[in-house]
Design an enzyme around this catalytic site. Sequence first.
Site, short mmCIF file in Angstrom:
data_model
loop_
_atom_site.label_atom_id
_atom_site.label_comp_id
_atom_site.label_asym_id
_atom_site.label_seq_id
_atom_site.Cartn_x
_atom_site.Cartn_y
_atom_site.Cartn_z
N GLY A 10 -0.08 0.04 -0.70
CA GLY A 10 0.43 0.64 0.44
C GLY A 10 0.60 -0.24 1.52
O GLY A 10 0.40 -0.05 2.67
N GLY A 13 3.18 -0.46 4.56
CA GLY A 13 2.79 0.68 5.84
C GLY A 13 2.41 -0.15 6.98
O GLY A 13 2.42 -1.24 7.18
N ASP A 54 2.72 3.16 -7.95
CA ASP A 54 2.39 4.53 -7.41
C ASP A 54 1.05 4.90 -7.62
O ASP A 54 0.56 4.79 -8.95
CB ASP A 54 3.28 5.66 -8.23
CG ASP A 54 3.06 7.08 -7.65
OD1 ASP A 54 1.97 7.25 -6.94
OD2 ASP A 54 3.77 8.06 -8.13
N TYR A 144 -5.70 16.30 6.75
CA TYR A 144 -6.14 14.83 6.61
C TYR A 144 -7.67 14.52 6.90
O TYR A 144 -8.16 13.84 6.31
CB TYR A 144 -5.13 14.32 7.89
CG TYR A 144 -5.27 12.62 8.05
CD1 TYR A 144 -5.09 11.74 7.05
CD2 TYR A 144 -5.89 12.26 9.28
CE1 TYR A 144 -5.08 10.39 7.35
CE2 TYR A 144 -5.80 10.74 9.45
CZ TYR A 144 -5.54 9.69 8.59
OH TYR A 144 -5.92 8.55 8.82
P1 NAD Z 1 1.47 4.15 6.68
O1 NAD Z 1 1.79 5.43 6.28
O2 NAD Z 1 2.30 3.18 7.27
O3 NAD Z 1 1.49 3.47 5.00
C1 NAD Z 1 1.06 4.09 3.80
C2 NAD Z 1 1.78 3.24 2.73
O4 NAD Z 1 1.40 3.98 1.69
C3 NAD Z 1 3.38 3.56 2.96
O5 NAD Z 1 4.05 2.24 3.04
C4 NAD Z 1 3.69 4.33 1.67
O6 NAD Z 1 4.93 4.00 1.12
C5 NAD Z 1 2.58 3.97 0.76
N1 NAD Z 1 2.50 5.00 -0.38
C6 NAD Z 1 2.55 6.47 0.05
N2 NAD Z 1 2.25 7.08 -0.96
C7 NAD Z 1 2.07 6.11 -2.14
C8 NAD Z 1 1.70 6.07 -3.49
N3 NAD Z 1 1.53 7.33 -4.08
N4 NAD Z 1 1.46 5.13 -4.30
C9 NAD Z 1 1.53 3.78 -3.51
N5 NAD Z 1 1.93 3.68 -2.31
C10 NAD Z 1 1.98 5.00 -1.53
O7 NAD Z 1 -0.08 4.27 6.84
P2 NAD Z 1 -0.91 3.26 7.65
O8 NAD Z 1 -1.07 3.73 9.20
O9 NAD Z 1 -0.81 1.92 7.38
O10 NAD Z 1 -2.55 3.69 7.13
C11 NAD Z 1 -2.94 3.09 6.17
C12 NAD Z 1 -4.56 3.71 5.91
O11 NAD Z 1 -5.10 3.57 7.07
C13 NAD Z 1 -4.57 5.20 5.54
O12 NAD Z 1 -5.35 5.50 4.83
C14 NAD Z 1 -4.58 5.64 6.96
O13 NAD Z 1 -5.25 7.11 6.84
C15 NAD Z 1 -5.73 4.77 7.53
N6 NAD Z 1 -5.66 4.85 8.79
C16 NAD Z 1 -4.48 4.76 9.73
C17 NAD Z 1 -4.49 4.57 11.01
C18 NAD Z 1 -3.57 4.36 11.75
O14 NAD Z 1 -3.49 4.53 13.01
N7 NAD Z 1 -2.22 3.64 11.37
C19 NAD Z 1 -5.71 5.30 11.48
C20 NAD Z 1 -6.72 5.64 10.88
C21 NAD Z 1 -6.72 5.61 9.43
C1 AKB Z 2 -3.34 9.51 12.92
O1 AKB Z 2 -2.94 9.76 14.19
O2 AKB Z 2 -3.15 10.44 12.04
C2 AKB Z 2 -3.91 8.27 12.47
C3 AKB Z 2 -5.30 8.33 12.79
C4 AKB Z 2 -6.05 8.44 13.75
O3 AKB Z 2 -5.91 8.44 11.62
N1 AKB Z 2 -3.51 7.23 13.49
#
Ligand code: NAD
Ligand code: AKB
Length: 313
Positions: A10, A13, A54, A144
Amino acid sequence: MTKEKILVIGASGQIGVELTIALRKIYGNSQVVASDLREENDLLKGTGPYVSLDVMNKEMLHVQVIRQNITQIYLLAAILSATGEKSPGLAWHLNMQGLLNVLDIAREEKLNKVYWPSSIAVFGPTSPKKDCPQQTIIEPITVYGISKYAGEFWCNYFNHRYAVDIRSIRYPGLISYKSSPGGGTTDYAVEIYHEALECQHYKCFLKEDTYLPMMYMPDAIRATIELMEAPADRISIRTSYNVAAISFSPSEIAAEIKKHIPSFDVEYRPDYRQAIADSWPQSINDSIAQRDWGWKPEFNLSKMTADMFQNLK
Ligand code: NAD
Ligand code: AKB
């Protein structure tokens, strides 16, 4: 000591891009393999190895881990809160099966460490709203949040039963300028900066007084690396650590933005994401992360806003 070889799943992302760059600085470009379902993010191009992967394809993932001599995995692939409510089955499937695939491979290949983030979304309406503790009532109302809470207990299980050294943080909403957020409820706090610069106006999907726990990306990356580098005997939480930095509402971030762009204004049009935000705590108690591995945030709202504008401009 074995030289670490890290796989980031990922990596294209919001977090993945910045975490991959940070890990490459520490471990060396060739030691950190970026992977994603979508194409390589432009910011990663030319900075190190990239594979298209994936996480749901366990065999291919296993082959990559063996072929590349991977010793650590950072699993970031997930569907976040707002997108998850549109496709609950898909969100559950990816968020759970992706994690189980990684945990199984980590156990079989005896990986040194695994990182998997949870979220403040594990908390629900019955959790304390203010200063929400590490251990409390946890009854999430989004798919989620349910997937993150179940995931935390799978991590705990694999640590206790199979000694997999898996570590985790319950991130708050993350704010960044390098890569875009991927479908969360806290995304407004990133969009608002872009719209302020582009048109001095923002249509906010949350109410003006909706307080949520947030964190600037440099703090989140540092927290992740500090947790992963902490000695194993300092890690008392094998579900996922509360971490905190800033809590603010849309009207407070708007007021801070107005200090930089006086003509900026916000229109409030709450949608389905309001109910998700209302179910989460307004602030988080992270005393256990402070005690165990010395967590301390650096950015408050004004410092983050100044840094966002400096970089976005
Ligand atoms: P994002 O959606 O920006 O990135 C996720 C990435 O995973 C994307 O690039 C997507 O293409 C890739 N992906 C999706 N399905 C896939 C698959 N089957 N195989 C491989 N790659 C795949 O998410 P993010 O904000 O970077 O979040 C990353 C992690 O952090 C997640 O677990 C999310 O729940 C957690 N998180 C994020 C936040 C936030 O505010 N960004 C807050 C709390 C927790
Ligand atoms: C969301 O809003 O879903 C994320 C998180 C707090 O996990 N930024």
